[in-house]
Design a protein around this motif. Structure first.
Motif, PDB file in Angstrom:
ATOM      1  N   UNK A 219      17.101 138.886  14.894  1.00  0.00           N
ATOM      2  CA  UNK A 219      16.879 137.966  16.016  1.00  0.00           C
ATOM      3  C   UNK A 219      17.309 136.548  15.664  1.00  0.00           C
ATOM      4  N   UNK A 220      16.978 136.101  14.468  1.00  0.00           N
ATOM      5  CA  UNK A 220      17.337 134.739  14.048  1.00  0.00           C
ATOM      6  C   UNK A 220      18.854 134.533  14.037  1.00  0.00           C
ATOM      7  N   UNK A 221      19.606 135.556  13.655  1.00  0.00           N
ATOM      8  CA  UNK A 221      21.072 135.463  13.662  1.00  0.00           C
ATOM      9  C   UNK A 221      21.582 135.233  15.085  1.00  0.00           C
ATOM     10  N   UNK A 222      20.996 135.995  16.041  1.00  0.00           N
ATOM     11  CA  UNK A 222      21.428 135.865  17.435  1.00  0.00           C
ATOM     12  C   UNK A 222      21.022 134.513  18.022  1.00  0.00           C
ATOM     13  N   UNK A 223      19.821 134.066  17.680  1.00  0.00           N
ATOM     14  CA  UNK A 223      19.346 132.764  18.173  1.00  0.00           C
ATOM     15  C   UNK A 223      20.245 131.642  17.677  1.00  0.00           C
ATOM     16  N   UNK A 224      20.643 131.716  16.419  1.00  0.00           N
ATOM     17  CA  UNK A 224      21.530 130.700  15.848  1.00  0.00           C
ATOM     18  C   UNK A 224      22.873 130.683  16.571  1.00  0.00           C
ATOM     19  N   UNK A 225      23.297 131.858  17.031  1.00  0.00           N
ATOM     20  CA  UNK A 225      24.607 131.984  17.677  1.00  0.00           C
ATOM     21  C   UNK A 225      24.579 131.617  19.162  1.00  0.00           C
ATOM     22  N   UNK A 253       9.312 134.525  15.299  1.00  0.00           N
ATOM     23  CA  UNK A 253      10.269 134.216  16.370  1.00  0.00           C
ATOM     24  C   UNK A 253      10.318 135.307  17.432  1.00  0.00           C
ATOM     25  N   UNK A 254       9.823 136.496  17.092  1.00  0.00           N
ATOM     26  CA  UNK A 254       9.805 137.600  18.062  1.00  0.00           C
ATOM     27  C   UNK A 254       8.923 137.280  19.271  1.00  0.00           C
ATOM     28  N   UNK A 255       7.969 136.380  19.087  1.00  0.00           N
ATOM     29  CA  UNK A 255       7.055 136.027  20.175  1.00  0.00           C
ATOM     30  C   UNK A 255       7.587 134.861  21.005  1.00  0.00           C
TER      31      UNK A 255
END
Length: 468
Positions: A219-225, A253-255
């Protein structure tokens, strides 16, 4: 007189004996991850049994229907054992099983023994659960829309919300994997990136922490992108997803993103396991939803018996399956003189249409039943449910089959990021360090500055005076 009573008794006994029992097995989950829905089906079929038997009595038909309920726990191996057990009792008609993995595991046995099953909830595409042609699936019916329809609805959700990337977690059985494989090309075509998918075993783990960690990383990878509000989680799970959420850390971050669910976790009573977290992410879950003319009557009886407010869709599908099986059985025996499984297959298709049209004087509760070449339900709308601020399931929108679009009532909004408060350190008084003063210094501190000089001067003056 005694002879008359004896004859009357014999007549009554022969009348009772003449009523043929239509035996129908019921394979549902009463103690596993789909307990909410399995119990609902069992309760609703109690109503169906009474109504079908009353119908037979009113029509002067010498039949009764009886259901033989078995708990499969949505375990494919248990499902096969239960099918074999029912067959040994002479039962050749079954409502269920619930899961697509179960259907895949029993298909060879039911086909070779010409056992007819109608699943109210198995949705995986036929090819995913091992069927090459419609003929292979001849004895297996499903009164629910398949995942081809459901994934159309979910893809529409994601496109409507402007999502650019998703993290997909799914249970590693035929159903969960099938949903992932069915939606994958649809999301790719829509330009929605799918992170590394996360699969957990069919034997549901007690500790989800490794999977939660993997989800957070992806998820963090996608959020950064793409940014937080362009990313979502998609959960192809049963009710255990609420255990997963309960184990998710408060600062995860999932929440902070929207979650999209499916028919395996929609309207679940297990939301209480992590209610505040579920309210936060919404859990916008699709569920095949089709209601017929008899729905209100069934819902009223359901509530009257204390089962709840109203039955879920799967239970409604099972209710209609019971009616179709019972009515088809009676017609086959009337036409053939005895039960014939191959004639029954064709009769089910015919009766489903007549029943949908109200030709028997009764009407379906789940709407019109149209079957495709695979003996699966061919059309239907999907409701999108979510958990509202009151902690209750509510309708967020309806995906319409005819228009392939969503009519929103409550369009999802991304949760606000919770600021993690920085703990304020307690103020502590710094103790004053006490230094030991040497004794000599202490004595000097008590003296008046210059006192030693005065004494010396006085002594010198005294000495001079003595000399004089």
């Amino acid at each position: 007189m005694r002879l008359a009573f004896a004859l009357l008794g014999l007549l009554l006994l022969s009348s009772v004996a003449a009523a043929e029992e239509i035996k129908i097995g019921v394979l549902v989950d009463l103690s596993g991850p789909l307990t909410t829905f399995g119990t609902d089906i069992k309760n609703t079929l109690e109503i169906a049994k009474d109504e079908i038997n009353n119908y037979f009595k009113e029509k002067g038909l010498d039949y009764t229907v009886e259901f033989y309920v078995e708990d499969t726990k949505v375990d494919p191996n248990v499902a096969l054992q239960k099918v074999q057990s029912l067959h040994a009792k002479g039962i050749n008609l079954i409502i269920g099983p619930m899961g697509s993995g179960e259907v895949a595991n029993v298909k060879d046995y039911v086909t070779s023994n010409k056992i007819i099953i109608i699943s109210p909830s198995s949705t995986a595409l036929p090819t995913i659960i091992g069927f090459a042609t419609p003929e292979d699936k001849k004895y297996i019916f499903r009164f629910v829309g398949t995942d081809d329809l459901q994934t159309d609805a979910i893809a529409s959700e994601l496109k409507d919300l402007g999502v650019k990337g998703v993290v997909i977690i799914y249970i590693g059985n035929a159903w969960g994997r099938g949903l992932y494989e069915t939606i994958k090309p649809k999301l790719e075509e829509a330009g929605i990136e799918i992170a590394q998918p996360i699969e957990y075993p069919d034997q549901v783990p007690a500790d989800f922490s490794p999977y939660i960690s993997s989800m957070e990383s992806e998820l963090n990878k996608l959020i950064e992108k793409y940014g937080r509000e362009k990313v979502a989680v998609v959960a192809f799970t049963y009710e255990e997803v609420y255990t997963l959420l309960a184990q998710t850390p408060e600062d995860s971050p999932l929440l902070n993103v929207v979650w999209i669910g499916c028919d395996g976790n929609a309207k679940s009573g297990k939301i209480t396991d992590a209610l505040e977290k579920v309210k936060r992410v919404g859990m916008y879950a699709t569920l095949f939803e089709s209601k017929g003319p008899a729905y209100d009557k069934l819902a009223e009886e359901y509530a009257k018996r204390g089962f709840g407010k109203a039955p879920y869709q799967y239970a409604m599908n099972a209710y209609d399956a019971a009616w179709v099986l019972a009515l088809a059985y009676v017609e086959v025996v009337k036409e053939k003189g005895s039960y014939d499984p191959d004639a029954m297959v064709e009769k089910i298709k015919e009766v489903a249409v007549k029943y949908s049209n109200g030709e028997y004087g009764v009407q379906p509760v789940s709407g019109r039943i149209e079957l495709n070449e695979w003996n699966d339900r061919a059309s239907g709308d999907y409701a999108i449910y979510y958990v509202n601020e009151k902690g209750e399931w509510d309708v967020a929108g309806i995906w319409k089959f005819e228009t392939k679009s969503i009519e929103w009532k409550h369009k999802p909004k991304w949760p606000e990021v919770k600021a993690t408060p920085t703990p304020t350190p307690e103020k502590k008084e710094t103790p004053v360090e006490k230094k030991e003063t040497p004794k000599e210094e202490k004595k000097e501190e008590k003296k008046t500055p210059g006192f030693g000089i005065l004494i010396a001067a006085a002594a010198a003056a005294y000495a001079l005076r003595r000399r004089a």
